[in-house]
Design a protein around this motif. Structure first.
Motif, PDB file in Angstrom:
ATOM      1  N   GLN A  89      38.981  36.623  20.636  1.00 18.69           N
ATOM      2  CA  GLN A  89      39.300  37.688  21.588  1.00 18.69           C
ATOM      3  C   GLN A  89      40.249  37.177  22.665  1.00 18.69           C
ATOM      4  O   GLN A  89      40.233  36.005  23.029  1.00 18.69           O
ATOM      5  CB  GLN A  89      38.040  38.290  22.198  1.00 18.69           C
ATOM      6  CG  GLN A  89      37.226  37.350  23.053  1.00 18.69           C
ATOM      7  CD  GLN A  89      35.960  37.995  23.550  1.00 18.69           C
ATOM      8  OE1 GLN A  89      35.993  38.675  24.570  1.00 18.69           O
ATOM      9  NE2 GLN A  89      34.866  37.786  22.853  1.00 18.69           N
ATOM     10  N   LYS A  90      41.074  38.084  23.136  1.00 21.05           N
ATOM     11  CA  LYS A  90      42.009  37.763  24.211  1.00 21.05           C
ATOM     12  C   LYS A  90      41.280  37.986  25.530  1.00 21.05           C
ATOM     13  O   LYS A  90      40.669  39.032  25.733  1.00 21.05           O
ATOM     14  CB  LYS A  90      43.241  38.652  24.116  1.00 21.05           C
ATOM     15  CG  LYS A  90      44.042  38.404  22.857  1.00 21.05           C
ATOM     16  CD  LYS A  90      45.195  39.387  22.740  1.00 21.05           C
ATOM     17  CE  LYS A  90      45.882  39.159  21.404  1.00 21.05           C
ATOM     18  NZ  LYS A  90      46.245  40.379  20.750  1.00 21.05           N
ATOM     19  N   ILE A  91      41.380  37.000  26.407  1.00 17.28           N
ATOM     20  CA  ILE A  91      40.700  37.093  27.694  1.00 17.28           C
ATOM     21  C   ILE A  91      41.688  36.788  28.813  1.00 17.28           C
ATOM     22  O   ILE A  91      42.682  36.093  28.613  1.00 17.28           O
ATOM     23  CB  ILE A  91      39.490  36.139  27.770  1.00 17.28           C
ATOM     24  CG1 ILE A  91      39.930  34.689  27.518  1.00 17.28           C
ATOM     25  CG2 ILE A  91      38.418  36.559  26.786  1.00 17.28           C
ATOM     26  CD1 ILE A  91      38.849  33.670  27.761  1.00 17.28           C
ATOM     27  N   GLU A  92      41.404  37.345  29.985  1.00 14.39           N
ATOM     28  CA  GLU A  92      42.246  37.112  31.143  1.00 14.39           C
ATOM     29  C   GLU A  92      41.401  37.287  32.404  1.00 14.39           C
ATOM     30  O   GLU A  92      40.627  38.237  32.516  1.00 14.39           O
ATOM     31  CB  GLU A  92      43.406  38.106  31.164  1.00 14.39           C
ATOM     32  CG  GLU A  92      44.334  37.947  32.334  1.00 14.39           C
ATOM     33  CD  GLU A  92      45.457  38.985  32.354  1.00 14.39           C
ATOM     34  OE1 GLU A  92      46.334  38.844  33.219  1.00 14.39           O
ATOM     35  OE2 GLU A  92      45.446  39.922  31.537  1.00 14.39           O
ATOM     36  N   VAL A  93      41.543  36.355  33.335  1.00  9.98           N
ATOM     37  CA  VAL A  93      40.896  36.462  34.625  1.00  9.98           C
ATOM     38  C   VAL A  93      41.944  36.976  35.607  1.00  9.98           C
ATOM     39  O   VAL A  93      43.037  36.425  35.702  1.00  9.98           O
ATOM     40  CB  VAL A  93      40.332  35.104  35.099  1.00  9.98           C
ATOM     41  CG1 VAL A  93      39.759  35.222  36.513  1.00  9.98           C
ATOM     42  CG2 VAL A  93      39.269  34.607  34.132  1.00  9.98           C
ATOM     43  N   LYS A  94      41.601  38.040  36.319  1.00  8.40           N
ATOM     44  CA  LYS A  94      42.508  38.625  37.314  1.00  8.40           C
ATOM     45  C   LYS A  94      41.879  38.499  38.698  1.00  8.40           C
ATOM     46  O   LYS A  94      40.663  38.591  38.841  1.00  8.40           O
ATOM     47  CB  LYS A  94      42.785  40.096  36.994  1.00  8.40           C
ATOM     48  CG  LYS A  94      43.559  40.299  35.709  1.00  8.40           C
ATOM     49  CD  LYS A  94      43.877  41.767  35.496  1.00  8.40           C
ATOM     50  CE  LYS A  94      44.699  41.962  34.220  1.00  8.40           C
ATOM     51  NZ  LYS A  94      45.044  43.368  34.017  1.00  8.40           N
ATOM     52  N   GLY A  95      42.715  38.327  39.697  1.00  5.89           N
ATOM     53  CA  GLY A  95      42.233  38.166  41.059  1.00  5.89           C
ATOM     54  C   GLY A  95      41.909  36.716  41.336  1.00  5.89           C
ATOM     55  O   GLY A  95      42.262  35.821  40.566  1.00  5.89           O
ATOM     56  N   ASN A  96      41.243  36.475  42.444  1.00  9.80           N
ATOM     57  CA  ASN A  96      40.857  35.118  42.842  1.00  9.80           C
ATOM     58  C   ASN A  96      39.513  34.786  42.214  1.00  9.80           C
ATOM     59  O   ASN A  96      38.465  35.277  42.669  1.00  9.80           O
ATOM     60  CB  ASN A  96      40.789  34.996  44.365  1.00  9.80           C
ATOM     61  CG  ASN A  96      42.154  35.141  45.006  1.00  9.80           C
ATOM     62  OD1 ASN A  96      43.150  34.667  44.464  1.00  9.80           O
ATOM     63  ND2 ASN A  96      42.202  35.795  46.154  1.00  9.80           N
TER      64      ASN A  96
END
Length: 175
Positions: free
Chosen positions: A65-72
């Motif tokens: 799966q593609k994952i991404e953390v956004k923000g701090n």
């Protein structure tokens, strides 16, 4: 005669289904694990979303799966986005509240394979040389969604996934 019997069977099926579905409109699952590690390590494994793939039962099932953390990362408002199962699983979770070394609350926005907004709350407490981690999962659903959750045994699957997540958190934290 056969139509009457079929009608009675259908009425019973839907009656039992609606009765059981009504009990699933508000699902609460509590899972607790004792971990032999320092509280900061365990807290950080939950707080920092970049660590989520290390102990996520969903990532274990679908590591592509593609994952991404956004923000701090590690702060209120940070989000962990996922897109998995060839586009069939889509959503994100967001940190909503933090009490350092005590409590973290996250809310999910699941868009696929169904729409849902569960919450996860994690509480941390020292027990001598162990740390007790309690995960509270809450999901509110409408009657139709609850009927299908009953039909497909979704609550049992949720319980298994939450239990597996806590096992993975323990294993990852005790390294």
């Amino acid at each position: 005669m056969i139509l009457t019997i079929l009608a009675i069977i259908l009425i019973l099926f839907f009656g039992i289904g609606l009765y059981n579905a009504n009990k699933l409109k508000n699902i609460h699952i509590q899972t607790t694990v004792n971990i032999n590690a320092d509280i900061q390590t365990i807290f950080d494994n939950v707080l920092y979303l970049k660590n989520f793939p290390k102990w996520s039962p969903f990532y274990e099932v679908d590591p592509t799966q593609k994952i991404e953390v956004k923000g701090n990362d590690g702060e209120v408002g940070a989000q962990f986005h996922w897109n998995g199962n060839n586009g069939k699983d889509l959503g994100y979770q967001e940190i909503k509240e933090i009490k350092p070394l005590e409590y973290i609350k996250m809310e999910c926005d699941i868009q696929k394979p169904f729409k849902a907004n569960p919450t996860f709350e994690y509480s941390f407490s020292n027990l001598g040389n162990m740390v007790k981690v309690t995960q509270d999962f809450d999901l509110k659903s409408g009657l139709v969604d609850s009927f299908f959750m009953w039909l497909f045994g979704a609550k049992k699957n949720m319980e298994k996934m939450n239990e597996r997540g806590m096992e993975l958190l323990k294993a990852n934290s005790e390294k």
